[in-house]
Design a protein around this motif. Sequence first.
Motif, mmCIF file in Angstrom:
data_model
loop_
_atom_site.group_PDB
_atom_site.id
_atom_site.type_symbol
_atom_site.label_atom_id
_atom_site.label_comp_id
_atom_site.label_asym_id
_atom_site.label_seq_id
_atom_site.Cartn_x
_atom_site.Cartn_y
_atom_site.Cartn_z
ATOM 1 N N ILE A 51 -6.220 21.379 -38.037
ATOM 2 C CA ILE A 51 -7.119 21.416 -39.191
ATOM 3 C C ILE A 51 -6.523 20.497 -40.254
ATOM 4 N N SER A 52 -7.315 19.559 -40.748
ATOM 5 C CA SER A 52 -6.774 18.584 -41.701
ATOM 6 C C SER A 52 -6.817 19.059 -43.148
ATOM 7 N N SER A 53 -7.642 20.051 -43.456
ATOM 8 C CA SER A 53 -7.755 20.549 -44.828
ATOM 9 C C SER A 53 -6.949 21.829 -44.995
ATOM 10 N N THR A 54 -6.475 22.044 -46.203
ATOM 11 C CA THR A 54 -5.757 23.286 -46.503
ATOM 12 C C THR A 54 -6.748 24.438 -46.614
ATOM 13 N N ILE A 55 -6.240 25.636 -46.556
ATOM 14 C CA ILE A 55 -7.061 26.816 -46.777
ATOM 15 C C ILE A 55 -7.691 26.711 -48.164
ATOM 16 N N GLY A 56 -6.922 26.272 -49.139
ATOM 17 C CA GLY A 56 -7.430 26.108 -50.504
ATOM 18 C C GLY A 56 -8.573 25.113 -50.592
ATOM 19 N N GLU A 57 -8.494 24.034 -49.829
ATOM 20 C CA GLU A 57 -9.582 23.047 -49.841
ATOM 21 C C GLU A 57 -10.856 23.634 -49.236
ATOM 22 N N HIS A 58 -10.716 24.489 -48.237
ATOM 23 C CA HIS A 58 -11.894 25.152 -47.675
ATOM 24 C C HIS A 58 -12.511 26.104 -48.690
ATOM 25 N N PHE A 59 -11.669 26.829 -49.406
ATOM 26 C CA PHE A 59 -12.192 27.725 -50.436
ATOM 27 C C PHE A 59 -12.839 26.931 -51.571
ATOM 28 N N ARG A 60 -12.239 25.823 -51.973
ATOM 29 C CA ARG A 60 -12.843 24.996 -53.021
ATOM 30 C C ARG A 60 -14.233 24.541 -52.607
ATOM 31 N N HIS A 61 -14.366 24.099 -51.368
ATOM 32 C CA HIS A 61 -15.660 23.620 -50.885
ATOM 33 C C HIS A 61 -16.723 24.719 -50.941
ATOM 34 N N LEU A 62 -16.413 25.895 -50.419
ATOM 35 C CA LEU A 62 -17.429 26.948 -50.410
ATOM 36 C C LEU A 62 -17.736 27.426 -51.829
ATOM 37 N N LEU A 63 -16.728 27.426 -52.696
ATOM 38 C CA LEU A 63 -16.986 27.792 -54.092
ATOM 39 C C LEU A 63 -17.824 26.729 -54.795
ATOM 40 N N ASP A 64 -17.635 25.463 -54.443
ATOM 41 C CA ASP A 64 -18.473 24.394 -55.002
ATOM 42 C C ASP A 64 -19.944 24.631 -54.699
ATOM 43 N N LEU A 65 -20.252 25.078 -53.491
ATOM 44 C CA LEU A 65 -21.652 25.318 -53.133
ATOM 45 C C LEU A 65 -22.237 26.462 -53.952
ATOM 46 N N PHE A 66 -21.481 27.543 -54.106
ATOM 47 C CA PHE A 66 -21.945 28.635 -54.968
ATOM 48 C C PHE A 66 -22.122 28.150 -56.404
ATOM 49 N N HIS A 67 -21.169 27.347 -56.898
ATOM 50 C CA HIS A 67 -21.269 26.842 -58.265
ATOM 51 C C HIS A 67 -22.463 25.913 -58.450
ATOM 52 N N ALA A 68 -22.788 25.119 -57.434
ATOM 53 C CA ALA A 68 -23.955 24.238 -57.526
ATOM 54 C C ALA A 68 -25.210 25.064 -57.784
ATOM 55 N N ILE A 69 -25.304 26.216 -57.137
ATOM 56 C CA ILE A 69 -26.453 27.104 -57.352
ATOM 57 C C ILE A 69 -26.374 27.733 -58.733
ATOM 58 N N ASN A 70 -25.203 28.242 -59.089
ATOM 59 C CA ASN A 70 -25.015 28.904 -60.378
ATOM 60 C C ASN A 70 -25.301 27.953 -61.543
ATOM 61 N N LEU A 71 -24.873 26.712 -61.433
ATOM 62 C CA LEU A 71 -25.062 25.737 -62.511
ATOM 63 C C LEU A 71 -26.500 25.247 -62.623
ATOM 64 N N ALA A 72 -27.287 25.436 -61.569
ATOM 65 C CA ALA A 72 -28.662 24.936 -61.550
ATOM 66 C C ALA A 72 -29.581 25.703 -62.493
ATOM 67 N N ASN A 73 -29.199 26.908 -62.859
ATOM 68 C CA ASN A 73 -30.035 27.740 -63.726
ATOM 69 C C ASN A 73 -31.467 27.833 -63.209
ATOM 70 N N GLY A 74 -31.607 27.966 -61.890
ATOM 71 C CA GLY A 74 -32.914 28.168 -61.305
ATOM 72 C C GLY A 74 -33.784 26.928 -61.214
ATOM 73 N N LYS A 75 -33.216 25.749 -61.395
ATOM 74 C CA LYS A 75 -34.022 24.519 -61.387
ATOM 75 C C LYS A 75 -33.660 23.612 -60.210
ATOM 76 N N VAL A 76 -32.643 22.760 -60.398
ATOM 77 C CA VAL A 76 -32.259 21.792 -59.370
ATOM 78 C C VAL A 76 -30.833 22.091 -58.913
ATOM 79 N N ILE A 77 -30.684 22.326 -57.624
ATOM 80 C CA ILE A 77 -29.375 22.584 -57.027
ATOM 81 C C ILE A 77 -28.895 21.282 -56.403
ATOM 82 N N ASP A 78 -27.797 20.758 -56.910
ATOM 83 C CA ASP A 78 -27.250 19.499 -56.405
ATOM 84 C C ASP A 78 -26.047 19.805 -55.521
ATOM 85 N N TYR A 79 -26.283 19.800 -54.198
ATOM 86 C CA TYR A 79 -25.203 20.095 -53.268
ATOM 87 C C TYR A 79 -24.197 18.953 -53.151
#
Length: 184
Positions: A51-79
């Motif tokens: 595996i080339s990514s750290t465990i932390g990098e995997h967590f950052r990625h999945l948290l980024d996706l949740f944050h993209a939704i959270n930051l969208a405020n119900g409008k545009v989700i930018d993945y």
Amino acid sequence: MFSMTKKTADGGPKGRDYAVSLGCIEALEQGNDCLKSLSDDQYNWAAAPHISSTIGEHFRHLLDLFHAINLANGKVIDYNFRRRGHAVEKSRTTAIKEIDHLIYWLENMSHAELISPVTILTEVSMTETQVHSMSSTLERELTFVALHANHHFAIAKVAISLLDLKVSDSFGLAPNTLSYLRGQ
């Protein structure tokens, strides 16, 4: 469409009362449990060459996706929103705080928010920049992100096993797989 289990103090259902937000909360709670079982060094370990990514990098990625939704405020989700190199990749404490924030957000989500229409932006081509816009709903996107988190948990579980550590047997398994196993 949704699963209700209890009422909030104001009499209306929220968050954990709906199957989709509950599924997201359960996935995030699994992530928190995993993080609490690791040291900072383990969180920053990459299981190369497997595996080339750290465990932390995997967590950052999945948290980024949740944050993209959270930051969208119900409008545009930018993945395409990514925080590569962010402190959450190196700090379990930061990841745990972000997960706690996301759980709080999901616990306070209403049914109207869950079924609201959204537009998503995402890269669709491997050979050139092609950002595509499409319609969806917030609950559909939350479902996708929770299932995607399970995929990254499964990768993290491989790294954790290579460290000779153990996490929950259900960590990294999809809800459908867990339902199947319960039926056996």
